[in-house]
Design a protein around this motif. Sequence first.
Motif, short mmCIF file in Angstrom:
data_model
loop_
_atom_site.label_atom_id
_atom_site.label_comp_id
_atom_site.label_asym_id
_atom_site.label_seq_id
_atom_site.Cartn_x
_atom_site.Cartn_y
_atom_site.Cartn_z
N GLY A 128 49.25 -58.69 52.36
CA GLY A 128 48.70 -59.34 52.59
C GLY A 128 48.79 -61.70 52.15
O GLY A 128 50.04 -61.74 52.31
N TRP A 129 47.92 -61.76 51.77
CA TRP A 129 47.79 -63.59 51.58
C TRP A 129 48.84 -63.73 50.99
O TRP A 129 49.46 -64.12 50.61
CB TRP A 129 46.67 -63.81 51.44
N ALA A 130 48.31 -62.51 49.52
CA ALA A 130 49.35 -62.85 48.14
C ALA A 130 51.42 -62.92 48.08
O ALA A 130 52.19 -62.86 47.58
CB ALA A 130 49.28 -61.85 46.69
N GLN A 131 51.51 -61.42 49.36
CA GLN A 131 52.53 -61.44 49.70
C GLN A 131 53.21 -62.12 49.84
O GLN A 131 54.52 -62.70 50.23
CB GLN A 131 52.63 -59.80 50.23
N ILE A 132 52.91 -62.77 51.19
CA ILE A 132 52.96 -63.79 51.38
C ILE A 132 53.61 -65.03 51.40
O ILE A 132 54.65 -66.03 52.30
CB ILE A 132 52.56 -63.87 53.61
N ASN A 133 53.41 -65.06 50.05
CA ASN A 133 53.14 -66.71 49.48
C ASN A 133 53.25 -66.23 48.21
O ASN A 133 53.87 -67.36 46.85
CB ASN A 133 50.67 -66.76 48.98
N GLY A 134 55.03 -65.45 48.37
CA GLY A 134 56.12 -64.74 46.85
C GLY A 134 55.09 -63.72 45.73
O GLY A 134 56.23 -64.01 45.16
N TRP A 135 54.49 -63.82 46.31
CA TRP A 135 53.93 -62.78 44.68
C TRP A 135 53.63 -61.39 44.74
O TRP A 135 51.94 -60.53 44.78
CB TRP A 135 52.19 -63.23 44.56
N ARG A 136 54.70 -60.40 45.46
CA ARG A 136 55.06 -59.15 45.50
C ARG A 136 55.64 -58.84 44.61
O ARG A 136 56.16 -59.90 43.97
CB ARG A 136 55.68 -59.30 47.00
N GLY A 137 56.24 -57.91 45.01
CA GLY A 137 56.58 -56.37 43.99
C GLY A 137 56.45 -56.78 42.47
O GLY A 137 55.61 -56.98 41.91
N GLU A 138 57.19 -56.74 40.68
CA GLU A 138 57.46 -55.90 39.75
C GLU A 138 56.35 -57.25 39.02
O GLU A 138 56.08 -58.41 39.35
CB GLU A 138 58.33 -55.82 39.63
N THR A 139 55.55 -57.28 38.98
CA THR A 139 54.64 -58.25 38.19
C THR A 139 54.60 -57.60 36.69
O THR A 139 54.40 -57.44 35.19
CB THR A 139 52.93 -57.95 37.85
N ASP A 140 55.91 -58.57 36.11
CA ASP A 140 56.68 -58.11 34.96
C ASP A 140 55.57 -58.98 33.43
O ASP A 140 55.72 -59.06 32.78
CB ASP A 140 57.98 -58.21 34.29
N THR A 141 54.98 -59.70 33.88
CA THR A 141 54.87 -61.09 33.59
C THR A 141 52.98 -61.30 33.57
O THR A 141 52.40 -61.43 34.67
CB THR A 141 54.88 -62.61 33.70
N LEU A 142 51.57 -61.76 32.97
CA LEU A 142 50.60 -61.32 33.08
C LEU A 142 49.84 -62.08 34.10
O LEU A 142 49.51 -62.62 34.99
CB LEU A 142 49.71 -61.64 31.38
N ASP A 143 51.14 -63.29 34.14
CA ASP A 143 50.48 -64.61 34.79
C ASP A 143 50.98 -64.96 36.38
O ASP A 143 50.50 -65.10 36.97
CB ASP A 143 51.71 -66.01 34.91
N LYS A 144 52.12 -63.53 36.84
CA LYS A 144 52.07 -62.99 37.85
C LYS A 144 51.03 -61.99 38.54
O LYS A 144 50.82 -62.67 39.54
CB LYS A 144 53.90 -61.73 38.27
N MET A 145 51.08 -61.33 37.79
CA MET A 145 49.37 -60.58 38.36
C MET A 145 48.08 -61.87 38.24
O MET A 145 47.55 -61.91 39.32
CB MET A 145 48.95 -59.49 37.37
N HIS A 146 48.41 -62.37 37.84
CA HIS A 146 46.80 -63.99 37.59
C HIS A 146 47.19 -64.51 39.18
O HIS A 146 46.03 -64.21 40.36
CB HIS A 146 47.22 -64.34 36.89
#
Length: 360
Positions: free
Chosen positions: A306-324
Motif C-alpha cells: 500500500g501507499w503507507a508501506q512504500i512511504n516507510g510506514w510499515r511494521g510495528e506501530t509502537d507510537t501513536l504518531d506512527k499509526m496516525h
Amino acid sequence: AVGTWFSLTLLSLGLWRYALRRGLFYLRRHDHNTRSAAILGSNDTALKLAADFERNPQLGIRLQGIYRLPGHDDLPGISATQDIETGELEQALVAAREGRLDLIYIALPISEAKHIGQLLAALADTTATVFLLPDIFGSSLLRTRWQRVGSSVVLSIYDSPIQGINSWLKRLEDLVVSSFALILLSPLMLLIALGVKLTSPGPVLFKQRRYGLNGLTIDVWKFRSMTCTDNGMDIRQASRNDARVTPFGRFLRCTSLDELPQLFNVLSGSMSIVGPRPHAVAHNEQYRTIVSGYMLRHKVKPGITGWAQINGWRGETDTLDKMHKRIEHDLDYIRNWSIPLDIYILCLTLVRGFVGKNAY
C-alpha cells in the motif's frame, strides 16, 4: 480514402483544439480574456482557493479580494505584499452590484448557514456567477461526489472511489497480478513452506482474523514466522528481537516473504494487491477509538502492499504518531485512487517495498 479523411479530420481537430487552448493560456497569462473574482469568507478554505488561482494563471481568473464576515479578523495567510483587497462582505456586494466582479466564491463554514442564505439572496440582484465552496469538514473528507436520489441532490462525504466500472477494473487488476505472481512465485513458495516445516514445529501456514472491506472479518493467510499463532483479542505486535520469531521466520519477515500466501486472499476476492494493510481485529478495536478516521480505511479492500508501506510506514506501530501517519497515508490513497496509482505503488514495492528498517 474515407479512412484517410477520417484520420486527417481527427488529427486536424485535435491540433486545432490544442492550438486554441495554448493560445488562450498565453492570453490569460498576460491578462487578456480574464475574469475578476472575489472570495467571501476568511478561512483556510478561502486561502487554499486563492493559492489555486495564483498557481493556475491559465484559468484567467484574477482574484480581486477576500472578504470576511463583520467582526472577524483578516486571514493571517494574506501578506501585505499581495495585490489582494481585504475587507468585509458588504464591499464585495457593492462591487458585484456595480458589475466589477464576474465570479464570486462563497467559502463560509456550514455553521454560517444563515449568512450564506442572506448572501445568496443579495447576490441574486447581481449578474455575477456564484459558486458555493462550503468549509464543511476541511481535509477530513474522504471521497465526495454529488448524487441524485429522486428529485433530491445529496453530497457524499465518506465514500469509496471503487464502485461501478472502477470495481470491475480493480478486480481485473487483482486477478491478473495475483495469478501471474502465483505462477511465477510458486517454486519459491514451495521452498519457503519446506523451510518453515524443517526449522520449527507447527503448521506451515496460519490464518489470522482481520477486518476487510466494510469492516467485515476475513481470514488472512501468512507463512508462519513465530513459535505461536496469536489470533485472539490480545495480540502483541512483533517487535525488534522478538523472542517469538523463529530464525527462519525473521528472514521471512525482513523480506516480507511471509505475506506471499495472501495472493490466495487476493485471488478469492477478500483482499486486493494494493490497499491499506489489514490489521488484527484486536488492533482495530484499540485504534478506532483513538485515531480519527481509522475505520474509513475499510471503505476499500485491504492490500498486500500500500501507499503507507512504500512511504516507510510499515511494521510495528509502537507510537501513536506512527499509526496516525499510516492512517493518513491510507486515507490519502483512497482519496486519490486510480489504476495508474496502483501500478506506481506496485513498481515501488518491487524496488523498495519488500525490505525496510521497520520489517522485523
